[in-house]
Design an enzyme around this catalytic site. Structure first.
Site, PDB file in Angstrom:
ATOM      1  N   SER A 695       0.842  -1.191   0.000  1.00  0.00           N
ATOM      2  CA  SER A 695       0.000   0.000   0.000  1.00  0.00           C
ATOM      3  C   SER A 695       0.880   1.245   0.000  1.00  0.00           C
ATOM      4  O   SER A 695       2.089   1.189   0.229  1.00  0.00           O
ATOM      5  CB  SER A 695      -0.898   0.015   1.243  1.00  0.00           C
ATOM      6  OG  SER A 695      -0.096   0.091   2.410  1.00  0.00           O
ATOM      7  N   HIS A 696       0.267   2.384  -0.255  1.00  0.00           N
ATOM      8  CA  HIS A 696       1.021   3.634  -0.262  1.00  0.00           C
ATOM      9  C   HIS A 696       1.723   3.857   1.076  1.00  0.00           C
ATOM     10  O   HIS A 696       2.893   4.254   1.122  1.00  0.00           O
ATOM     11  CB  HIS A 696       0.082   4.805  -0.545  1.00  0.00           C
ATOM     12  CG  HIS A 696      -0.506   4.773  -1.916  1.00  0.00           C
ATOM     13  ND1 HIS A 696      -1.748   5.296  -2.206  1.00  0.00           N
ATOM     14  CD2 HIS A 696      -0.044   4.262  -3.084  1.00  0.00           C
ATOM     15  CE1 HIS A 696      -2.010   5.131  -3.495  1.00  0.00           C
ATOM     16  NE2 HIS A 696      -0.999   4.498  -4.038  1.00  0.00           N
ATOM     17  N   LEU A 697       1.003   3.598   2.169  1.00  0.00           N
ATOM     18  CA  LEU A 697       1.592   3.807   3.490  1.00  0.00           C
ATOM     19  C   LEU A 697       2.752   2.850   3.733  1.00  0.00           C
ATOM     20  O   LEU A 697       3.778   3.226   4.302  1.00  0.00           O
ATOM     21  CB  LEU A 697       0.515   3.631   4.567  1.00  0.00           C
ATOM     22  CG  LEU A 697       0.960   3.843   6.022  1.00  0.00           C
ATOM     23  CD1 LEU A 697       1.616   5.196   6.204  1.00  0.00           C
ATOM     24  CD2 LEU A 697      -0.237   3.695   6.955  1.00  0.00           C
ATOM     25  N   ALA A1019      -3.931  -0.098  -3.054  1.00  0.00           N
ATOM     26  CA  ALA A1019      -3.044   1.026  -2.803  1.00  0.00           C
ATOM     27  C   ALA A1019      -3.432   1.807  -1.558  1.00  0.00           C
ATOM     28  O   ALA A1019      -2.585   2.355  -0.868  1.00  0.00           O
ATOM     29  CB  ALA A1019      -3.042   1.953  -4.017  1.00  0.00           C
TER      30      ALA A1019
END
Length: 1159
Positions: A695-697, A1019
């Site tokens: 994921s983005h994080l 994401a």
């Protein structure tokens, strides 16, 4: 409890005889604040009989140290206990459940034989399951807390009414309630106040969530005596109360009907309205015809004039009950009646049998008026109006209930399961009958029967709570938590059947219905496909579904907390009630809900499967060892770390952290948070929910070298983390997902020791891309000039012409991918596209006129000023985004963009409009998810295309984006945004690949994460897990690490049936009403963006990625082959690749790659 000498807190309480009592101790500050529940399991004891009492001594949070002493009761104590027990029994609201079919329960009955002990007698629950003890289980929330009953033999003068009515800081319904209560002494006046706020004030007589939540809290406290009722001097018989209840009931039913889903998008606001309206029903008196006649409840008058009872008793009945009830009825009258009944029946033969029987009849009538009848009486009262099938289900429940109660201590677990299934089945008929909505022309008599049905539905839900609680307790006694990891499927059948019944009950309350239906389908599929613990993959697959069930239960609990926490705290303070009553109101509602029992059972079963799979309760995204102050925060916002100065660590416990690092325990994340702006004090994050690794994080945590782990197991959190909150600890998170947290000694290291930096050796190879990312100023100027002249073909850049310095790294990489796809011999495909290059945004600003351009320039300067922070920065970013989103994208430009995407091929149907900034997709600065993407934009709608373009432009100026650039040392004025527009591929599956395993940089292992539908689910920080795989480069071996359990997928409407497997939509008709109005609108502001995608629940039982091992490994192998091919084409630099899979009717796969960036 009351404080006594020696710092000992004491309380006297009445408890049911023979019943096993579970309890915990709660600590609340006198001045308010958050309530603290002691740690550990529930405490348990059992009263041996009516002639004995117990002294239970406890030490805070030391459950095993509890000491119990038994002592005999005197005769006076026995009589007093009997009277008070009768009063408390009245407070119980009855309980319930439902079941859609009998298959699960039948299987559970057979399976229970495997849980028997070696004697052949069967293992029984230690609880005595009498009717009274079962129904008293629900009394704790509604037991009387008001003044004790006083029997009088002449009319007592009205005393002074006391109370507190603080209105400072109040508004809306809270202010109206407090002011209104000050003027409302009697119960009738208080009911009139409630009717005014529920019916008269709201538009179209439909109360909103705010009114429903505050009024439920208020009515609960009135009905239990916490807010006292006194006579106001006027004489009104109970028919006035009944008429008010009828009006309120009608409005509540209208609200429920309006919010009932009829097949459209899920409305969380609507679910909360239904939740609050259903609960409010339980606080109304009955309004049957006999209670609305001019002289209701006259039996007590005849009793008071009988000649077969002593005069003193006659006087007490006349003045305590008859006159008071007919003059100014209130909840205290039922309390007095119950106490009187206990008194006249305490010594059989003391009073005339005819008198006692007549008084029993009156008590039943009064219970019915106050809607406090027992479950049996309530259900039997509806039998005449039921059809044959419904009536048969109710009679089956009553028979099962009688058998369990007759068995007493000998009731076996399969008896309990049969009872739970019968209760659930009976409830399903009531719920289905109620979902049709309320017609405007319905008669009062029909409304009265509907009230009985509504209460039957609610009471059956509460009853199911009690039965499920007993089943869980019995399973624990039998050692299920330790036996299940190696149990066979027959032994798993009963716990799964119990969980299914619990989930059905939540669904019957119209909460997240479609997901609950697919959850049941999944559980049945996995249980029938193979032994749940046959191998690691079977255990992981079933665990994913159980964790999803746990997530739904937690979501319900969060909804209850959101609805009642603030109203209870606000109203409690305003009315001067003891602080604990407001502080723990919502928590008590949660703990008495079906979701609480479901979460307990789902957590038990998930832990058993985790043990069977040999899996840790932790998941490590970024390994490392760090030292810092352990602190908890709700989210990763700017204030999460707390003040850096000494003496304060943000937890209120006085432990100063100074400038030392912080290990942050975060309850929730949405997946788009930035870690960099939190600064160097952030050493590690422990997130209390699942999160995709890619994921983005997750990507940002690795780039910022912040140790990152997740743990969604509440027992582990309570055991390992919470005791150390506020202390300086060392957290060690290893790549094999083992995590240790221990109190630190010695000095703290200045930075993390993390394996996240391992891929850095590849950064040099990618450096030229970052170095050449500066926009071509002359090209951007030419674009702006062409924009001003409306030469749209000179503005739009075909994808194959996209370069880094004119269109950004993302567009350049997508152009390269398109070329690679053409020469890949069918290995993968890439979508068509076109770009609005650097300079287009600036051209739009100039074209808007001088005032807009001037405002844009001044706002940009404000964003550049590092002294602008906090609310000022938020406001400036908001102004800038609003300005940019308001720019008009000419229709001709939007049409040229779509034309360029099509090229020489057919026109696209849907578009994905994505960011392509000069400050993203670079080595060491991916900015993953920092900027906007709008998917599912209709290509034939120029206005929608233009709005999507403006939204992407505006995302350059979000607060997170501005802070990210500040943290990276990039001037705000240097940031440029191009817009990459591509033909939308509607994949069945989306994937993200990291060609080097991210936790240690191992280039020999590829990590893949896969989800149903569009890749935004992967994401973002959507709660849940994807399918997660590791693939060895040398051998191609695929290892499954996790199974997907995201609740929903983002799909085209035509694909929604596939995502859910088709069946839930049909089954949903049993819950939804075709005549119900649209669900209550969400409170979010309307958006100019138009997309064609919808969210739909996913049934993983119908997904081949979960059900077909051979297909799964072949599909993942093809994804890995694509990943390695792209990596090779990009110079051997490990890649972060996003793509999708379209599954043909024949099961063949077509892989599409949407974008790639350096890992």
């Amino acid at each position: 409890m009351a404080w006594t000498e020696g710092n000992i807190w004491k309380v006297d309480a009445q408890v049911p005889v023979g019943t096993e009592v579970d309890f915990k101790i709660v600590r609340a500050k006198a001045d308010g604040g958050e309530a603290v529940w002691e740690e550990g399991d529930n405490r348990t004891f059992k009263v041996l009989g009516p002639d004995y009492g117990l002294v239970v001594a406890c030490h805070w949070s030391k459950v095993k140290d509890m000491k119990i002493d038994v002592f005999p009761l005197s005769k006076d104590q026995q009589q007093q206990a009997a009277a008070q027990a009768a009063v408390q029994q009245n407070g119980a609201s009855a309980q319930a459940a439902r079941s859609r079919d009998g298959a699960a329960s039948a299987g559970a009955s057979v399976a229970s034989q495997d849980w028997e002990d070696g004697t052949g007698q069967g293992r029984s629950s230690t609880a005595l399951l009498s009717r009274s003890s079962f129904e008293e289980e629900g009394a704790s929330r509604t037991a009387w807390v008001g003044a004790p009953t006083e029997f009088v033999r002449s009319r007592k003068a009205n005393g002074e009414r006391g109370g507190v009515w603080r209105t400072d800081g109040l508004g809306g319904v809270a202010l109206a309630l407090v002011k209104g209560d000050e003027q409302s002494a009697s119960w009738l006046k208080k009911l009139s106040l409630q009717k005014h706020l529920l019916v008269d004030e709201p538009p179209a007589c439909r109360p909103r969530l705010d009114e429903l939540s505050y009024l439920y809290v208020y009515a609960t406290w009135v009905n239990t005596g916490a807010i006292g009722c006194v006579e106001s001097g006027s004489h009104y018989r109970p028919n006035h109360h009944a008429n008010l209840a009828l009006a309120m009931f009608r409005s509540l039913e209208w609200v429920i009907g309006d919010a009932t889903p009829s097949g459209g998008e899920r409305s969380r606001t609507g679910e909360r309205i239904i939740l609050a309206a259903r609960r409010m029903h339980t606080r109304l008196p009955a309004f049957a015809g006999e209670f609305r006649q001019s002289t209701p409840l006259t039996r007590i008058r005849d009793i008071a004039h009988r000649n077969d009872i002593p005069k003193n008793l006659k006087d007490e009945i006349k003045h305590t009950l008859q006159n008071k009830l007919h003059r100014s009825a209130g909840p205290e009258d039922l309390v007095a009646t119950e106490a009187m009944l206990a008194r006249v029946t305490a010594n059989p033969g003391e009073y005339s049998g005819a008198f006692v029987e007549e008084f029993r009849t009156f008590t039943r009538e009064l219970r019915e008026f106050f809607n406090a009848s027992g479950l049996v009486e309530l259900l039997e009262g509806t039998l005449p109006a039921l059809d044959e099938q419904h009536g048969s289900a109710v009679r089956a429940l009553l028979g099962a209930k009688q058998r369990v109660e007759a068995a007493g201590k000998g009731a076996r677990i399969d008896d309990l399961m049969s009872l739970l299934s019968a209760a659930t089945q009976a409830r399903s008929f009531y719920a289905h009958g109620l979902v049709a909505g309320l017609r405007n022309d319905v008669t009062d008599e029909m409304l009265s029967m509907r009230q009985r049905w509504r209460l039957a539905d609610i009471r059956l839900e509460e009853y199911a709570f009690v039965v499920l609680s007993r089943i869980i307790g019995t399973l624990e006694e039998m050692g299920a938590p330790h036996r299940l990891p190696s149990a066979n499927n027959l032994q798993w059948a009963l716990p799964l059947a119990a969980l299914t019944s619990g989930l059905r009950n939540i669904g019957l309350s119209l909460f997240n219905v479609r997901e609950l239906l697919v959850l049941e389908n999944e559980l049945q599929r996995w249980h029938g496909a193979a032994p749940l613990v046959e191998n690691r993959e079977c255990a992981l697959r079933a665990k994913a579904t159980l964790e999803r069930a746990l997530r739904v239960a937690t979501e319900y609990s969060d909804a209850v907390t959101d609805v009642y926490s603030a109203p209870a705290a606000t109203l409690g303070r305003a009315l001067g009630l003891p602080p604990h009553m407001g502080n723990i109101f919502a928590e008590a509602e949660v703990r008495s809900s079906m979701a609480f029992q479901v979460s307990k059972l789902a957590a038990m079963l998930a832990r058993a499967l985790r043990a069977a799979a040999g899996q840790e309760p932790w998941d490590v995204l970024v390994p490392g060892e760090v030292t810092g102050i352990l602190r908890e925060a709700h989210s990763l916002d700017a204030d999460a770390l707390g003040p850096p100065g000494p003496g304060s660590n943000g937890n209120g416990n006085g432990n100063g952290s100074g400038g030392e690092g912080v290990i942050l325990v975060v309850r929730r994340a949405d997946g788009d948070e930035e870690l960099g702006p939190l600064g160097p004090r952030l050493r590690a994050v422990v997130l209390l929910q699942e999160l995709p690794h890619l994921s983005h994080l997750g990507v940002r945590a690795r780039q910022d070298k912040v140790t990152f782990a997740t743990c969604d197991d509440e027992d582990t959190v309570n055991r390992v983390l919470r005791p150390l909150m506020g202390r300086r600890v060392t957290l060690t998170a290893a790549g094999d997902c083992t995590v240790s947290v221990r109190e630190a000694t010695g000095s703290a290291p200045s930075t993390s020791t993390t394996a996240a930096a391992a891929p850095a050796k590849h950064a040099a190879a990618a450096a030229p891309a970052g170095a050449s990312a500066a926009p071509d100023a002359s090209a951007a100027s030419a674009v702006a000039s062409a924009y001003k002249s409306s030469k749209w073909d000179k503005v739009v850049v075909p994808l194959d012409k996209a370069a880094v310095n004119t269109c950004g790294s993302k567009s350049s990489k997508c152009a390269a991918l398109a070329g690679l796809a053409t020469g890949s011999s069918g290995l993968f495909a890439a979508p068509r596209g076109a770009v609005l290059p650097f300079g287009t945004l600036e051209g739009a600003v100039e074209a808007a006129g001088g005032s807009v351009a001037g405002t844009f320039k001044s706002l940009l300067a404000k964003l550049e000023d590092t002294k602008v922070t906090g609310e000022q920065l938020e406001a400036a970013c908001g102004e800038m985004r609003a300005l940019v989103e308001g720019l008009a994208v000419p229709q001709g430009l939007a049409q040229q963009l779509v034309k360029s995407v099509a090229g020489s091929g057919p026109a696209p149907q849907l578009l994905a409009v994505r960011s392509s900034a000069n400050v993203e997709d670079l080595a060491g600065m991916s900015a993953a998810g920092l900027y906007e993407s709008v998917v599912g934009v209709p290509a034939d709608d120029p206005a929608a295309v233009g709005a999507a373009v403006a939204s992407v432009w505006a995302s350059l100026y979000t607060r997170r984006a501005v802070l990210s650039r500040r943290s990276a040392g990039v001037p705000q004025a240097a940031a440029r945004m191009a817009v990459l527009t591509m033909e939308l591929v509607a994949p069945d599956l989306s994937f993200v690949l990291h060609t080097a395993r991210p936790r240690d940089g191992n280039t020999g292992v590829l990590l893949a994460e896969v989800a149903v539908g569009q890749g935004e689910t992967l994401a973002s920080g959507t709660r849940g897990t994807p399918w997660r795989f590791e693939v060895e480069r040398s051998s191609g071996t695929v290892a499954t690490l996790a199974y997907a359990n995201f609740s929903t997928a983002l799909v085209l409407p035509s694909a929604a049936r596939t995502a859910t497997g088709g069946a839930p939509a049909a089954t949903f008709a049993a819950y939804g009403s075709p005549v119900a109005k649209a669900a209550a609108a969400e409170t979010a502001a309307p958006s100019a963006l138009r997309t064609a995608l919808v969210e739909r629940e996913v049934d993983y039982g119908r997904q081949r990625m979960s059900s077909d091992a051979d297909w799964r490994k072949a599909a993942v192998g093809k994804m890995a082959a694509v990943g390695w091919a792209v990596e090779k084409a990009m110079g051997g630099v490990p890649q972060d690749i996003e793509g999708g899979v379209v599954v043909g009717a024949d099961g063949q796969l077509t892989l599409h790659v949407f974008q790639t960036r350096p890992q």
